[in-house]
Design a protein around this motif. Structure first.
Motif, PDB file in Angstrom:
ATOM      1  N   GLU A 101      33.971  53.953  36.021  1.00  0.00           N
ATOM      2  CA  GLU A 101      34.329  54.562  37.310  1.00  0.00           C
ATOM      3  C   GLU A 101      33.849  53.699  38.472  1.00  0.00           C
ATOM      4  N   LEU A 102      32.590  53.254  38.409  1.00  0.00           N
ATOM      5  CA  LEU A 102      32.021  52.457  39.492  1.00  0.00           C
ATOM      6  C   LEU A 102      32.668  51.074  39.588  1.00  0.00           C
ATOM      7  N   SER A 103      33.157  50.561  38.468  1.00  0.00           N
ATOM      8  CA  SER A 103      33.760  49.227  38.478  1.00  0.00           C
ATOM      9  C   SER A 103      35.057  49.179  39.290  1.00  0.00           C
ATOM     10  N   LYS A 104      35.602  50.328  39.636  1.00  0.00           N
ATOM     11  CA  LYS A 104      36.830  50.381  40.428  1.00  0.00           C
ATOM     12  C   LYS A 104      36.554  50.436  41.928  1.00  0.00           C
ATOM     13  N   GLU A 105      35.276  50.466  42.303  1.00  0.00           N
ATOM     14  CA  GLU A 105      34.903  50.525  43.720  1.00  0.00           C
ATOM     15  C   GLU A 105      34.899  49.135  44.356  1.00  0.00           C
ATOM     16  N   ASP A 106      35.078  49.094  45.666  1.00  0.00           N
ATOM     17  CA  ASP A 106      34.985  47.833  46.408  1.00  0.00           C
ATOM     18  C   ASP A 106      33.548  47.522  46.811  1.00  0.00           C
ATOM     19  N   HIS A 107      32.762  48.561  47.070  1.00  0.00           N
ATOM     20  CA  HIS A 107      31.404  48.362  47.576  1.00  0.00           C
ATOM     21  C   HIS A 107      30.476  49.450  47.024  1.00  0.00           C
ATOM     22  N   ILE A 108      29.373  49.026  46.440  1.00  0.00           N
ATOM     23  CA  ILE A 108      28.358  49.943  45.920  1.00  0.00           C
ATOM     24  C   ILE A 108      27.016  49.577  46.530  1.00  0.00           C
ATOM     25  N   VAL A 109      26.257  50.580  46.933  1.00  0.00           N
ATOM     26  CA  VAL A 109      24.886  50.386  47.410  1.00  0.00           C
ATOM     27  C   VAL A 109      23.961  51.148  46.471  1.00  0.00           C
ATOM     28  N   LEU A 110      23.016  50.444  45.868  1.00  0.00           N
ATOM     29  CA  LEU A 110      22.061  51.058  44.951  1.00  0.00           C
ATOM     30  C   LEU A 110      20.709  51.205  45.636  1.00  0.00           C
ATOM     31  N   LEU A 111      20.146  52.400  45.586  1.00  0.00           N
ATOM     32  CA  LEU A 111      18.848  52.673  46.217  1.00  0.00           C
ATOM     33  C   LEU A 111      17.760  52.725  45.158  1.00  0.00           C
ATOM     34  N   CYS A 112      16.760  51.857  45.297  1.00  0.00           N
ATOM     35  CA  CYS A 112      15.630  51.809  44.358  1.00  0.00           C
ATOM     36  C   CYS A 112      14.399  52.413  45.018  1.00  0.00           C
ATOM     37  N   GLY A 113      13.909  53.490  44.458  1.00  0.00           N
ATOM     38  CA  GLY A 113      12.755  54.148  45.043  1.00  0.00           C
ATOM     39  C   GLY A 113      11.442  53.751  44.398  1.00  0.00           C
ATOM     40  N   HIS A 114      10.369  54.163  45.050  1.00  0.00           N
ATOM     41  CA  HIS A 114       9.020  53.978  44.527  1.00  0.00           C
ATOM     42  C   HIS A 114       8.200  55.183  44.971  1.00  0.00           C
ATOM     43  N   GLU A 116       6.066  58.681  44.956  1.00  0.00           N
ATOM     44  CA  GLU A 116       6.257  59.981  44.324  1.00  0.00           C
ATOM     45  C   GLU A 116       7.723  60.407  44.321  1.00  0.00           C
ATOM     46  N   GLY A 117       8.469  59.946  45.301  1.00  0.00           N
ATOM     47  CA  GLY A 117       9.874  60.339  45.345  1.00  0.00           C
ATOM     48  C   GLY A 117      10.508  60.038  46.687  1.00  0.00           C
ATOM     49  N   TYR A 118      11.697  60.618  46.893  1.00  0.00           N
ATOM     50  CA  TYR A 118      12.456  60.421  48.120  1.00  0.00           C
ATOM     51  C   TYR A 118      12.365  61.675  48.992  1.00  0.00           C
ATOM     52  N   ASP A 119      12.454  61.483  50.294  1.00  0.00           N
ATOM     53  CA  ASP A 119      12.680  62.612  51.179  1.00  0.00           C
ATOM     54  C   ASP A 119      14.014  63.249  50.765  1.00  0.00           C
ATOM     55  N   GLU A 120      14.038  64.560  50.617  1.00  0.00           N
ATOM     56  CA  GLU A 120      15.214  65.252  50.089  1.00  0.00           C
ATOM     57  C   GLU A 120      16.471  65.040  50.929  1.00  0.00           C
ATOM     58  N   ARG A 121      16.293  64.729  52.206  1.00  0.00           N
ATOM     59  CA  ARG A 121      17.469  64.518  53.072  1.00  0.00           C
ATOM     60  C   ARG A 121      18.246  63.264  52.681  1.00  0.00           C
ATOM     61  N   ILE A 122      17.586  62.353  51.989  1.00  0.00           N
ATOM     62  CA  ILE A 122      18.286  61.176  51.462  1.00  0.00           C
ATOM     63  C   ILE A 122      19.285  61.621  50.401  1.00  0.00           C
ATOM     64  N   ARG A 123      18.848  62.530  49.534  1.00  0.00           N
ATOM     65  CA  ARG A 123      19.734  63.064  48.498  1.00  0.00           C
ATOM     66  C   ARG A 123      20.890  63.859  49.102  1.00  0.00           C
ATOM     67  N   GLU A 124      20.572  64.677  50.069  1.00  0.00           N
ATOM     68  CA  GLU A 124      21.550  65.624  50.587  1.00  0.00           C
ATOM     69  C   GLU A 124      22.594  64.985  51.495  1.00  0.00           C
ATOM     70  N   TYR A 125      22.179  64.012  52.298  1.00  0.00           N
ATOM     71  CA  TYR A 125      23.065  63.531  53.351  1.00  0.00           C
ATOM     72  C   TYR A 125      23.443  62.047  53.264  1.00  0.00           C
ATOM     73  N   LEU A 126      22.839  61.287  52.360  1.00  0.00           N
ATOM     74  CA  LEU A 126      23.099  59.854  52.332  1.00  0.00           C
ATOM     75  C   LEU A 126      23.807  59.401  51.054  1.00  0.00           C
ATOM     76  N   VAL A 127      23.335  59.861  49.893  1.00  0.00           N
ATOM     77  CA  VAL A 127      23.851  59.334  48.630  1.00  0.00           C
ATOM     78  C   VAL A 127      25.114  60.079  48.186  1.00  0.00           C
ATOM     79  N   THR A 128      25.924  59.381  47.418  1.00  0.00           N
ATOM     80  CA  THR A 128      27.119  59.987  46.828  1.00  0.00           C
ATOM     81  C   THR A 128      26.938  60.264  45.346  1.00  0.00           C
TER      82      THR A 128
END
Length: 244
Positions: A101-114, A116-128
């Motif tokens: 599925e991802l191989s059919k995309e033109d542009h992918i951005v991968l987020l690498c965390g460190h 304890e975790g991410y602010d939940e708003r990153i999950r809710e409003y930024l990532v697909t």
């Protein structure tokens, strides 16, 4: 295709991006790979990208500002909105179908965390998408990002020497791949199956299909629950079950 990896340790990707198939894919201009330190986007004068969690608790949490601004900047350099993928243990289990599925995309951005975790708003409003490569915890998302990049790039047309190779990989057909053999035909008394030496292509294809199904039945029977089996394949399974 363009793949951007947002990480605090871009140097980890140097060897991966500059070796083997990934290097060749970039040289052919089939993909552009970029590891970017998202610390450069922080508005904190001390270059901090994390902070203490509200409500208390152990560990630090990645702040939303650096990642939101980093993704926004990367979006200005492309015409289409990218898929923004969060690598985390809570994500959906990564499978070959997702790579396809991802191989059919033109542009992918991968987020690498460190931390304890991410602010939940990153999950809710930024990532697909949220992806997990297994039920275990790593110190960061970099290793998982490398897995995703490799599995996606090898599916792009022209990357592999033979485009048919990816189509017959384990999981691409819903089954594990059949066994492979090469020269010599007899190695210390261990012989290659006669059918592979016969030159009879129809018999060889039947053997491969049968061995693929048998290997899946032996090692990953769970995959067969999702597979639509032919009458012939059901007959083979029944035979093996009786022999067992």
């Amino acid at each position: 295709m363009k793949i951007d990896v947002l990480t605090l340790f871009p140097e980890m990707f140097t060897g991966v991006f500059e070796s083997s198939i990934l290097k060749q894919a970039q040289e052919k201009e089939l993909v552009h790979l970029n590891a970017c330190d998202f610390r450069q986007y922080t508005d904190n004068k001390h270059l901090k990208v994390d902070d203490y969690p509200y409500g208390g608790g152990a560990g630090m949490v990645l702040r939303p500002q650096p990642l939101f601004d980093a993704v926004a900047d990367l979006q200005t350099k492309t015409t289409k909105k990218p898929r923004v993928v969060l690598l985390c243990p809570q994500g959906e289990p990564y499978q070959q179908s997702k790579a396809e599925e991802l191989s059919k995309e033109d542009h992918i951005v991968l987020l690498c965390g460190h931390y304890e975790g991410y602010d939940e708003r990153i999950r809710e409003y930024l990532v697909t998408d949220e992806i997990s490569i297994g039920d275990y915890v790593l110190t960061g998302g970099e290793m998982a990002a490398m897995v995703v990049v490799d599995s996606v790039v090898r599916l792009l047309p022209g990357v592999l020497g033979n485009d048919e190779s990816a189509k017959s990989d384990s999981f691409s057909t819903g089954l594990l791949e059949h066994p492979h053999y090469t020269r010599p035909a007899d190695f210390r008394g261990m012989r290659v199956p006669d059918v592979l030496l016969s030159g009879h292509h129809a018999h060889i294809e039947e053997w491969r299909a049968k061995e693929s199904l048998k290997r899946t039945w032996q090692r990953r029977p769970d995959l067969l629950e999702k597979k639509h089996l032919t009458a012939e394949e059901k007959k083979w399974l029944l035979q093996w079950e009786k022999e067992e």
